[in-house]
Design a protein around this motif. Structure first.
Motif, PDB file in Angstrom:
ATOM      1  N   GLY A 265       0.711  -1.015   0.080  1.00 45.50           N
ATOM      2  CA  GLY A 265      -0.009   0.039  -0.040  1.00 45.50           C
ATOM      3  C   GLY A 265       0.958   1.299   0.157  1.00 45.50           C
ATOM      4  N   VAL A 266       0.450   2.261  -0.607  1.00 45.09           N
ATOM      5  CA  VAL A 266       0.992   3.638  -0.555  1.00 45.09           C
ATOM      6  C   VAL A 266       0.192   4.803   0.148  1.00 45.09           C
ATOM      7  CG1 VAL A 266       2.176   2.979  -2.859  1.00 45.09           C
ATOM      8  CG2 VAL A 266       0.152   4.285  -3.208  1.00 45.09           C
ATOM      9  N   VAL A 267       1.306   5.739   0.394  1.00 40.03           N
ATOM     10  CA  VAL A 267       0.405   7.032   1.212  1.00 40.03           C
ATOM     11  C   VAL A 267       1.311   8.084   0.567  1.00 40.03           C
ATOM     12  CG1 VAL A 267      -0.047   7.900   3.333  1.00 40.03           C
ATOM     13  CG2 VAL A 267      -0.035   5.605   3.419  1.00 40.03           C
ATOM     14  N   LEU A 268       0.405   9.140   0.079  1.00 40.24           N
ATOM     15  CA  LEU A 268       0.737  10.233  -0.374  1.00 40.24           C
ATOM     16  C   LEU A 268       0.708  11.346   0.512  1.00 40.24           C
ATOM     17  CD1 LEU A 268      -0.477  10.078  -4.281  1.00 40.24           C
ATOM     18  CD2 LEU A 268       1.743   9.242  -3.297  1.00 40.24           C
ATOM     19  N   GLY A 269      -0.417  11.411   1.047  1.00 36.43           N
ATOM     20  CA  GLY A 269      -0.642  12.655   2.093  1.00 36.43           C
ATOM     21  C   GLY A 269      -0.614  12.290   3.490  1.00 36.43           C
ATOM     22  N   ASP A 270      -1.528  11.832   4.195  1.00 37.55           N
ATOM     23  CA  ASP A 270      -1.097  11.451   5.608  1.00 37.55           C
ATOM     24  C   ASP A 270      -1.884   9.912   5.961  1.00 37.55           C
ATOM     25  OD1 ASP A 270      -3.861  12.015   5.709  1.00 37.55           O
ATOM     26  OD2 ASP A 270      -3.596  13.648   7.155  1.00 37.55           O
ATOM     27  N   LEU A 271      -1.504   9.553   7.089  1.00 41.56           N
ATOM     28  CA  LEU A 271      -1.956   8.378   7.523  1.00 41.56           C
ATOM     29  C   LEU A 271      -2.607   8.436   9.013  1.00 41.56           C
ATOM     30  CD1 LEU A 271      -0.808   4.796   7.030  1.00 41.56           C
ATOM     31  CD2 LEU A 271      -1.014   5.479   9.217  1.00 41.56           C
ATOM     32  N   ARG A 272      -3.551   7.808   9.471  1.00 47.54           N
ATOM     33  CA  ARG A 272      -4.035   7.992  10.784  1.00 47.54           C
ATOM     34  C   ARG A 272      -4.421   6.838  11.505  1.00 47.54           C
ATOM     35  NH1 ARG A 272      -7.698  11.943  13.796  1.00 47.54           N
ATOM     36  NH2 ARG A 272      -8.878  10.738  15.473  1.00 47.54           N
ATOM     37  N   ILE A 273      -4.260   6.552  12.656  1.00 45.49           N
ATOM     38  CA  ILE A 273      -4.325   5.522  13.300  1.00 45.49           C
ATOM     39  C   ILE A 273      -5.182   5.747  14.671  1.00 45.49           C
ATOM     40  CG2 ILE A 273      -3.705   3.059  14.417  1.00 45.49           C
ATOM     41  CD1 ILE A 273      -1.161   3.489  12.681  1.00 45.49           C
ATOM     42  N   PRO A 274      -6.296   5.440  15.000  1.00 42.72           N
ATOM     43  CA  PRO A 274      -7.296   4.932  14.243  1.00 42.72           C
ATOM     44  C   PRO A 274      -8.061   5.703  13.286  1.00 42.72           C
ATOM     45  CG  PRO A 274      -8.274   5.229  16.448  1.00 42.72           C
ATOM     46  CD  PRO A 274      -6.718   5.635  16.552  1.00 42.72           C
ATOM     47  N   PRO A 275      -8.736   5.343  12.433  1.00 43.74           N
ATOM     48  CA  PRO A 275      -9.512   6.166  11.654  1.00 43.74           C
ATOM     49  C   PRO A 275     -10.653   7.137  12.505  1.00 43.74           C
ATOM     50  CG  PRO A 275     -10.176   4.187  11.056  1.00 43.74           C
ATOM     51  CD  PRO A 275      -8.976   3.747  11.814  1.00 43.74           C
ATOM     52  N   LEU A 276     -11.063   8.177  12.015  1.00 42.68           N
ATOM     53  CA  LEU A 276     -12.151   8.949  12.466  1.00 42.68           C
ATOM     54  C   LEU A 276     -13.316   8.227  12.834  1.00 42.68           C
ATOM     55  CD1 LEU A 276     -11.624  12.299  10.938  1.00 42.68           C
ATOM     56  CD2 LEU A 276     -10.957  11.694  13.349  1.00 42.68           C
ATOM     57  N   HIS A 277     -14.206   8.348  13.779  1.00 44.30           N
ATOM     58  CA  HIS A 277     -15.621   7.446  14.063  1.00 44.30           C
ATOM     59  C   HIS A 277     -16.223   7.942  12.625  1.00 44.30           C
ATOM     60  CE1 HIS A 277     -14.618   6.587  18.086  1.00 44.30           C
ATOM     61  NE2 HIS A 277     -14.645   7.689  18.514  1.00 44.30           N
ATOM     62  N   GLY A 278     -16.951   6.809  12.275  1.00 43.72           N
ATOM     63  CA  GLY A 278     -17.728   6.997  10.911  1.00 43.72           C
ATOM     64  C   GLY A 278     -17.070   6.770   9.721  1.00 43.72           C
ATOM     65  N   GLU A 279     -15.621   6.655   9.736  1.00 40.84           N
ATOM     66  CA  GLU A 279     -14.953   6.207   8.486  1.00 40.84           C
ATOM     67  C   GLU A 279     -15.007   4.655   8.770  1.00 40.84           C
ATOM     68  OE1 GLU A 279     -11.775   9.672   7.578  1.00 40.84           O
ATOM     69  OE2 GLU A 279     -11.308   8.055   9.209  1.00 40.84           O
ATOM     70  N   ARG A 280     -15.048   4.023   7.471  1.00 43.13           N
ATOM     71  CA  ARG A 280     -14.995   2.473   7.167  1.00 43.13           C
ATOM     72  C   ARG A 280     -14.447   2.147   6.075  1.00 43.13           C
ATOM     73  NH1 ARG A 280     -19.673   0.783   4.217  1.00 43.13           N
ATOM     74  NH2 ARG A 280     -21.048   2.539   3.562  1.00 43.13           N
TER      75      ARG A 280
ATOM     76  N   ARG B 285      -0.108  10.824  20.094  1.00 48.04           N
ATOM     77  CA  ARG B 285      -1.067  11.507  20.913  1.00 48.04           C
ATOM     78  C   ARG B 285      -1.510  10.597  21.981  1.00 48.04           C
ATOM     79  NH1 ARG B 285      -1.339  16.881  19.241  1.00 48.04           N
ATOM     80  NH2 ARG B 285      -0.915  17.181  16.788  1.00 48.04           N
ATOM     81  N   ARG B 286      -1.150  10.976  23.333  1.00 44.22           N
ATOM     82  CA  ARG B 286      -1.852  10.009  24.384  1.00 44.22           C
ATOM     83  C   ARG B 286      -2.751  10.972  25.113  1.00 44.22           C
ATOM     84  NH1 ARG B 286       4.031   7.483  26.182  1.00 44.22           N
ATOM     85  NH2 ARG B 286       4.641   9.701  26.298  1.00 44.22           N
ATOM     86  N   ARG B 287      -2.715  10.934  26.228  1.00 40.32           N
ATOM     87  CA  ARG B 287      -3.661  12.033  27.111  1.00 40.32           C
ATOM     88  C   ARG B 287      -3.202  13.450  26.702  1.00 40.32           C
ATOM     89  NH1 ARG B 287      -2.858   9.474  33.127  1.00 40.32           N
ATOM     90  NH2 ARG B 287      -0.851   9.783  32.241  1.00 40.32           N
ATOM     91  N   PRO B 288      -4.378  14.105  26.897  1.00 39.51           N
ATOM     92  CA  PRO B 288      -4.246  15.527  26.583  1.00 39.51           C
ATOM     93  C   PRO B 288      -2.972  16.134  27.557  1.00 39.51           C
ATOM     94  CG  PRO B 288      -6.294  15.222  26.558  1.00 39.51           C
ATOM     95  CD  PRO B 288      -5.752  13.939  26.923  1.00 39.51           C
ATOM     96  N   GLU B 289      -2.915  15.612  28.702  1.00 37.32           N
ATOM     97  CA  GLU B 289      -2.191  16.222  29.682  1.00 37.32           C
ATOM     98  C   GLU B 289      -0.451  15.724  29.717  1.00 37.32           C
ATOM     99  OE1 GLU B 289      -4.163  12.966  31.710  1.00 37.32           O
ATOM    100  OE2 GLU B 289      -4.667  14.640  30.462  1.00 37.32           O
ATOM    101  N   ASP B 290      -0.496  14.654  28.775  1.00 36.18           N
ATOM    102  CA  ASP B 290       1.025  14.320  28.568  1.00 36.18           C
ATOM    103  C   ASP B 290       1.668  14.950  27.224  1.00 36.18           C
ATOM    104  OD1 ASP B 290       0.670  12.410  30.502  1.00 36.18           O
ATOM    105  OD2 ASP B 290      -0.067  10.762  29.198  1.00 36.18           O
TER     106      ASP B 290
ATOM    107  N   PRO C 268      -2.283   3.568  26.644  1.00 35.92           N
ATOM    108  CA  PRO C 268      -3.367   3.712  25.302  1.00 35.92           C
ATOM    109  C   PRO C 268      -2.930   5.272  24.873  1.00 35.92           C
ATOM    110  CG  PRO C 268      -4.393   3.299  27.642  1.00 35.92           C
ATOM    111  CD  PRO C 268      -2.803   3.697  27.949  1.00 35.92           C
ATOM    112  N   VAL C 269      -3.360   5.313  23.619  1.00 27.78           N
ATOM    113  CA  VAL C 269      -3.079   6.488  22.388  1.00 27.78           C
ATOM    114  C   VAL C 269      -4.365   6.546  22.085  1.00 27.78           C
ATOM    115  CG1 VAL C 269      -0.651   5.826  22.169  1.00 27.78           C
ATOM    116  CG2 VAL C 269      -2.491   5.041  20.781  1.00 27.78           C
ATOM    117  N   GLU C 270      -4.498   8.209  21.851  1.00 31.09           N
ATOM    118  CA  GLU C 270      -5.872   8.667  21.260  1.00 31.09           C
ATOM    119  C   GLU C 270      -5.757   8.409  19.516  1.00 31.09           C
ATOM    120  OE1 GLU C 270      -8.508   9.508  22.479  1.00 31.09           O
ATOM    121  OE2 GLU C 270      -7.942   9.232  24.476  1.00 31.09           O
ATOM    122  N   ARG C 271      -4.342   8.937  19.117  1.00 32.98           N
ATOM    123  CA  ARG C 271      -4.022   8.776  17.554  1.00 32.98           C
ATOM    124  C   ARG C 271      -2.647   8.737  17.317  1.00 32.98           C
ATOM    125  NH1 ARG C 271      -6.025  14.260  15.301  1.00 32.98           N
ATOM    126  NH2 ARG C 271      -4.166  14.980  15.908  1.00 32.98           N
TER     127      ARG C 271
END
Length: 300
Positions: free
Chosen positions: A134-149, A218-223, A200-203
């Motif tokens: 697989g290839v990525v040109l722009g960006d990659l996110r883990i996990p995807p946003l809610h609602g993306e499938r 990105r983990r907890r906001p305070e971190d 645990p990580v948020e993103r």
């Protein structure tokens, strides 16, 4: 001005169904500027792969959305053809489905994009390539946003019928609350551990640039976020999904992405002339109070 190499125009089937008028306009512009153009109307990825493999000296042009562009880039990468040809794209699709092409600098208007194919210049872009091809040109996110499938095959948006609305309602009712969707992932950048399964990580975001991968965990906001730049990034965890450009993939247990500097040659509009201060005398009426002529001395 005719292009130096004849063109192979690959018209994605979804583009033909979504906006046949834009496809026709783009084909007319390309045919007028490149008399030896060859148009291919593949019905699926297999026919697209065969057409690219038999292109010879023809320069490939994709008419379609971001998924069609990514598919062509992936096929050319697998056959090791990216280094030997410049790829062009005429974005045709719904507004949200051609966003990647726009961020790469390609005009979203069919006429301007087709003229860019004929008159533009090559620009090199970095790629991320994963261990499955697989290839990525722009960006990659883990996990995807809610609602993306995951939508294999380059299909359109979610179903509009009663069943689709029912599924959307179920996803809304079962969506985790903010903060509850944290994933347990292990992220390594060039062998250096950035986070482990016990945190645990948020993103996690990956973006190609400057010949490397920009990594943000990105983990907890305070971190606060953890940032790194690396050539290779490996993410592992319990059945995670990810969004790479326009495609949601997974679930997988582990995936490795490697940066490929300047791997893609894409046709973009020619550089605009530099903007600077005007050269030469000003044109038009003078600005400010009128000049006072010098007074002659009176005779003694």
């Amino acid at each position: 001005m005719p292009v130096p190499h004849p063109l192979l125009v690959l018209v994605d089937p979804l583009a033909r169904r979504t906006d046949g008028e834009s496809v026709r306009i783009a084909r007319d512009v390309l045919a007028a500027g490149s008399p030896g153009v060859k148009v291919c109307l593949p019905d699926g990825p297999e026919e697209t792969a065969r057409a690219l493999a038999r292109r010879g000296r023809r320069r490939p042009v994709v008419i379609g959305d971001d998924r069609a562009l990514l598919r062509a880039v992936r096929l050319l990468h697998l056959e090791r053809g990216l280094a030997h040809c410049a790829l062009s794209v005429v974005p045709v699709g719904r507004p949200g489905s051609v966003a990647l092409a726009g961020t790469l600098g390609v005009p979203l208007d069919a006429v301007r994009a087709a003229r860019t194919v004929l008159e533009g210049r090559e620009r090199r872009f970095d790629l991320l390539v994963d261990d499955s091809g697989g290839v990525v040109l722009g960006d990659l996110r883990i996990p995807p946003l809610h609602g993306e499938r995951e939508r294999p095959g380059g299909g359109g948006g979610p179903s509009r019928g009663p069943l689709g609305r029912c599924r959307s309602l179920v996803r809304t009712l079962t969506r985790p609350a903010p903060g509850a969707g944290a994933a347990r992932l292990r992220v390594e950048a060039d062998g250096v551990l950035l986070t482990d399964l016990d945190s645990p990580v948020e993103r996690v975001s990956l973006t190609p640039g400057g010949g490397l991968v920009d990594v943000v965990v990105r983990r907890r906001p305070e971190d606060g976020p953890v940032r790194a730049r690396a050539r290779t990034v490996t993410v592992s965890g319990p059945h995670f999904r990810y969004r790479a450009d326009a495609v949601v993939s997974g679930p997988v247990l582990t995936r490795t992405w490697t940066a490929h500097p300047s791997a893609l040659r894409l046709t973009v509009p020619p550089t605009d002339p530099p903007v600077g201060p005007p050269v030469g005398p000003p044109v038009g009426p003078p600005v400010g109070p009128p000049a006072v002529p010098p007074q002659r001395p009176s005779p003694a």
